[in-house]
Design a protein around this motif. Structure first.
Motif, PDB file in Angstrom:
ATOM      1  N   PRO A   7      50.918  56.132  37.291  1.00 16.10           N
ATOM      2  CA  PRO A   7      52.107  56.829  37.785  1.00 16.10           C
ATOM      3  C   PRO A   7      51.954  57.236  39.251  1.00 16.10           C
ATOM      4  O   PRO A   7      50.850  57.491  39.740  1.00 16.10           O
ATOM      5  N   LEU A   8      53.079  57.294  39.947  1.00 15.11           N
ATOM      6  CA  LEU A   8      53.116  57.838  41.298  1.00 15.11           C
ATOM      7  C   LEU A   8      52.548  59.252  41.283  1.00 15.11           C
ATOM      8  O   LEU A   8      52.947  60.078  40.463  1.00 15.11           O
ATOM      9  N   GLN A   9      51.612  59.523  42.164  1.00  8.25           N
ATOM     10  CA  GLN A   9      51.065  60.874  42.274  1.00  8.25           C
ATOM     11  C   GLN A   9      52.038  61.759  43.056  1.00  8.25           C
ATOM     12  O   GLN A   9      52.601  61.334  44.057  1.00  8.25           O
ATOM     13  N   ILE A  10      52.224  62.996  42.598  1.00  6.77           N
ATOM     14  CA  ILE A  10      53.034  63.973  43.312  1.00  6.77           C
ATOM     15  C   ILE A  10      52.091  65.044  43.856  1.00  6.77           C
ATOM     16  O   ILE A  10      51.432  65.743  43.092  1.00  6.77           O
ATOM     17  N   GLY A  11      52.002  65.135  45.176  1.00  6.82           N
ATOM     18  CA  GLY A  11      51.096  66.106  45.788  1.00  6.82           C
ATOM     19  C   GLY A  11      51.718  67.482  45.906  1.00  6.82           C
ATOM     20  O   GLY A  11      52.918  67.678  45.704  1.00  6.82           O
ATOM     21  N   GLU A  12      50.886  68.448  46.255  1.00  7.58           N
ATOM     22  CA  GLU A  12      51.375  69.800  46.508  1.00  7.58           C
ATOM     23  C   GLU A  12      52.169  69.813  47.815  1.00  7.58           C
ATOM     24  O   GLU A  12      51.844  69.085  48.751  1.00  7.58           O
ATOM     25  N   PRO A  13      53.222  70.634  47.892  1.00 10.89           N
ATOM     26  CA  PRO A  13      54.015  70.697  49.122  1.00 10.89           C
ATOM     27  C   PRO A  13      53.176  71.179  50.300  1.00 10.89           C
ATOM     28  O   PRO A  13      52.243  71.970  50.137  1.00 10.89           O
ATOM     29  N   ILE A  14      53.544  70.683  51.484  1.00  9.67           N
ATOM     30  CA  ILE A  14      52.798  70.997  52.688  1.00  9.67           C
ATOM     31  C   ILE A  14      53.771  71.248  53.828  1.00  9.67           C
ATOM     32  O   ILE A  14      54.863  70.663  53.866  1.00  9.67           O
ATOM     33  N   ASN A  15      53.422  72.142  54.735  1.00 19.04           N
ATOM     34  CA  ASN A  15      54.213  72.349  55.934  1.00 19.04           C
ATOM     35  C   ASN A  15      53.895  71.253  56.939  1.00 19.04           C
ATOM     36  O   ASN A  15      52.737  70.837  57.073  1.00 19.04           O
ATOM     37  N   LEU A  16      54.906  70.788  57.652  1.00 19.78           N
ATOM     38  CA  LEU A  16      54.702  69.694  58.600  1.00 19.78           C
ATOM     39  C   LEU A  16      53.604  70.023  59.607  1.00 19.78           C
ATOM     40  O   LEU A  16      52.824  69.148  59.990  1.00 19.78           O
ATOM     41  N   LYS A  17      53.509  71.276  60.016  1.00 15.89           N
ATOM     42  CA  LYS A  17      52.505  71.667  61.009  1.00 15.89           C
ATOM     43  C   LYS A  17      51.074  71.520  60.501  1.00 15.89           C
ATOM     44  O   LYS A  17      50.120  71.527  61.295  1.00 15.89           O
ATOM     45  N   ASP A  18      50.909  71.367  59.184  1.00 16.30           N
ATOM     46  CA  ASP A  18      49.567  71.247  58.600  1.00 16.30           C
ATOM     47  C   ASP A  18      49.174  69.804  58.289  1.00 16.30           C
ATOM     48  O   ASP A  18      48.091  69.544  57.757  1.00 16.30           O
ATOM     49  N   ILE A  19      50.043  68.863  58.620  1.00 18.39           N
ATOM     50  CA  ILE A  19      49.769  67.449  58.338  1.00 18.39           C
ATOM     51  C   ILE A  19      48.665  66.928  59.262  1.00 18.39           C
ATOM     52  O   ILE A  19      48.569  67.328  60.428  1.00 18.39           O
ATOM     53  N   LYS A  20      47.857  66.019  58.722  1.00 14.86           N
ATOM     54  CA  LYS A  20      46.819  65.354  59.511  1.00 14.86           C
ATOM     55  C   LYS A  20      46.963  63.844  59.347  1.00 14.86           C
ATOM     56  O   LYS A  20      47.377  63.366  58.296  1.00 14.86           O
ATOM     57  N   ALA A  21      46.633  63.117  60.400  1.00 17.36           N
ATOM     58  CA  ALA A  21      46.659  61.650  60.348  1.00 17.36           C
ATOM     59  C   ALA A  21      45.341  61.169  59.760  1.00 17.36           C
ATOM     60  O   ALA A  21      44.305  61.231  60.414  1.00 17.36           O
ATOM     61  N   GLN A  22      45.382  60.677  58.521  1.00 15.40           N
ATOM     62  CA  GLN A  22      44.144  60.348  57.811  1.00 15.40           C
ATOM     63  C   GLN A  22      44.065  58.903  57.335  1.00 15.40           C
ATOM     64  O   GLN A  22      43.056  58.506  56.760  1.00 15.40           O
ATOM     65  N   ALA A  23      45.102  58.112  57.573  1.00 18.16           N
ATOM     66  CA  ALA A  23      45.131  56.739  57.061  1.00 18.16           C
ATOM     67  C   ALA A  23      44.747  55.733  58.152  1.00 18.16           C
ATOM     68  O   ALA A  23      44.581  56.085  59.326  1.00 18.16           O
ATOM     69  N   ASP A  24      44.615  54.473  57.743  1.00 17.01           N
ATOM     70  CA  ASP A  24      44.388  53.417  58.733  1.00 17.01           C
ATOM     71  C   ASP A  24      45.557  53.331  59.703  1.00 17.01           C
ATOM     72  O   ASP A  24      45.383  53.044  60.888  1.00 17.01           O
ATOM     73  N   LEU A  25      46.769  53.567  59.163  1.00 18.80           N
ATOM     74  CA  LEU A  25      47.983  53.488  59.970  1.00 18.80           C
ATOM     75  C   LEU A  25      48.869  54.672  59.610  1.00 18.80           C
ATOM     76  O   LEU A  25      49.176  54.895  58.443  1.00 18.80           O
ATOM     77  N   ASN A  26      49.265  55.431  60.620  1.00 20.32           N
ATOM     78  CA  ASN A  26      50.059  56.639  60.416  1.00 20.32           C
ATOM     79  C   ASN A  26      51.398  56.483  61.139  1.00 20.32           C
ATOM     80  O   ASN A  26      51.428  56.304  62.361  1.00 20.32           O
ATOM     81  N   LEU A  27      52.493  56.562  60.374  1.00 22.05           N
ATOM     82  CA  LEU A  27      53.817  56.272  60.902  1.00 22.05           C
ATOM     83  C   LEU A  27      54.795  57.384  60.546  1.00 22.05           C
ATOM     84  O   LEU A  27      54.632  58.067  59.537  1.00 22.05           O
ATOM     85  N   PHE A  28      55.828  57.543  61.377  1.00 20.76           N
ATOM     86  CA  PHE A  28      56.959  58.375  60.967  1.00 20.76           C
ATOM     87  C   PHE A  28      58.245  57.695  61.406  1.00 20.76           C
ATOM     88  O   PHE A  28      58.294  57.030  62.441  1.00 20.76           O
ATOM     89  N   LEU A  29      59.263  57.816  60.575  1.00 14.25           N
ATOM     90  CA  LEU A  29      60.550  57.199  60.874  1.00 14.25           C
ATOM     91  C   LEU A  29      61.341  58.085  61.824  1.00 14.25           C
ATOM     92  O   LEU A  29      61.460  59.297  61.609  1.00 14.25           O
TER      93      LEU A  29
END
Length: 240
Positions: free
Chosen positions: A139-161
């Protein structure tokens, strides 16, 4: 082959009860037929051994391989002000291949984190229903909600629309060898300039979907689906 959710596992037998039992009857599955049963994070190929009005028992034939197609996409979804729209997003990004969905609070999103947390159980149920329908490995994992200011770039590729981005579309993104992607999608009205600049400072690349301005829920579904299908890793898998 039909897929069901198990209630309990006893040695080499899985028991199905309550609502899932109703699904067995609705699907008109008969004793002796093979079915897939998911329980305790594992997926099994089973034979429906016994069917009664109160339960069904399934004999385990073998455990099935759980491997995800790459890239593994974590969708960071700014929560729509119309909170009910998250139901559609959860269902559809599950179908098109997102690995995880993380609700995000931004300046133009739905703001009440307590209400969002109360909705997680509902979204997990929607993800389970989608998992049964689309035959994804987990199943798709549902993470805990996060504030945008607390986001970190942790993937090979980090994108935003970003609907204001003029230079970069998905065709301009190099996906060769990319195994993990973080994709952030803003709420109705989009991200603010300050938020966009903040994400860029973290290493997120702005990306536009053409040709028109899309609703947030449409952008999420299309963005995840296109990234999955355009990736050179689409035939590669990750064991989970």
């Amino acid at each position: 082959m039909d897929r069901f959710l198990g209630s309990k596992k006893l040695y080499n037998t899985i028991v199905i009860e309550e609502e899932e039992l109703n699904h067995i009857y609705a699907k008109r599955v008969k004793s002796g037929q093979k079915v897939e049963v998911f329980i305790e994070g594992r997926l099994y190929l089973c034979i429906l051994e016994k069917l009664t009005k109160s339960y069904a028992s399934c004999l385990i034939e073998k455990e099935l391989d759980l491997s995800f197609p790459l890239p593994m996409i974590d969708l960071y979804q700014c929560v729509p002000v119309e909170l009910k729209n998250m139901d559609l997003i959860v269902e559809k990004v599950s179908e098109v291949g997102a690995f995880k969905l993380v609700p995000v609070i931004s300046s133009r999103s739905f703001q009440d984190i307590k209400v969002i947390k109360k909705k997680i159980e509902r979204w997990e149920r929607i993800a389970l229903a989608s998992f049964k329908q689309c035959k994804r490995p987990k199943p798709l994992q549902i993470g805990e909600p996060i504030n945008l200011k607390d986001i970190k770039a942790q993937a090979d590729l980090n994108l935003f629309l970003d609907s204001f981005e003029k230079e970069r579309g998905i065709k301009d993104i190099k996906l060769d060898g990319v195994k993990t992607i973080q994709l952030l999608v803003g709420p109705e009205g989009g991200l603010t300039v300050k938020e966009s600049e903040f994400l860029k400072s973290l290493g997120f690349l702005p990306l536009r979907l053409y040709p028109y301005v899309l609703k947030s829920e449409t952008a999420s579904i299309l963005g995840v689906g296109m990234l999955m299908n355009l990736s050179s890793y689409s035939s590669a898998t990750y064991q989970v």
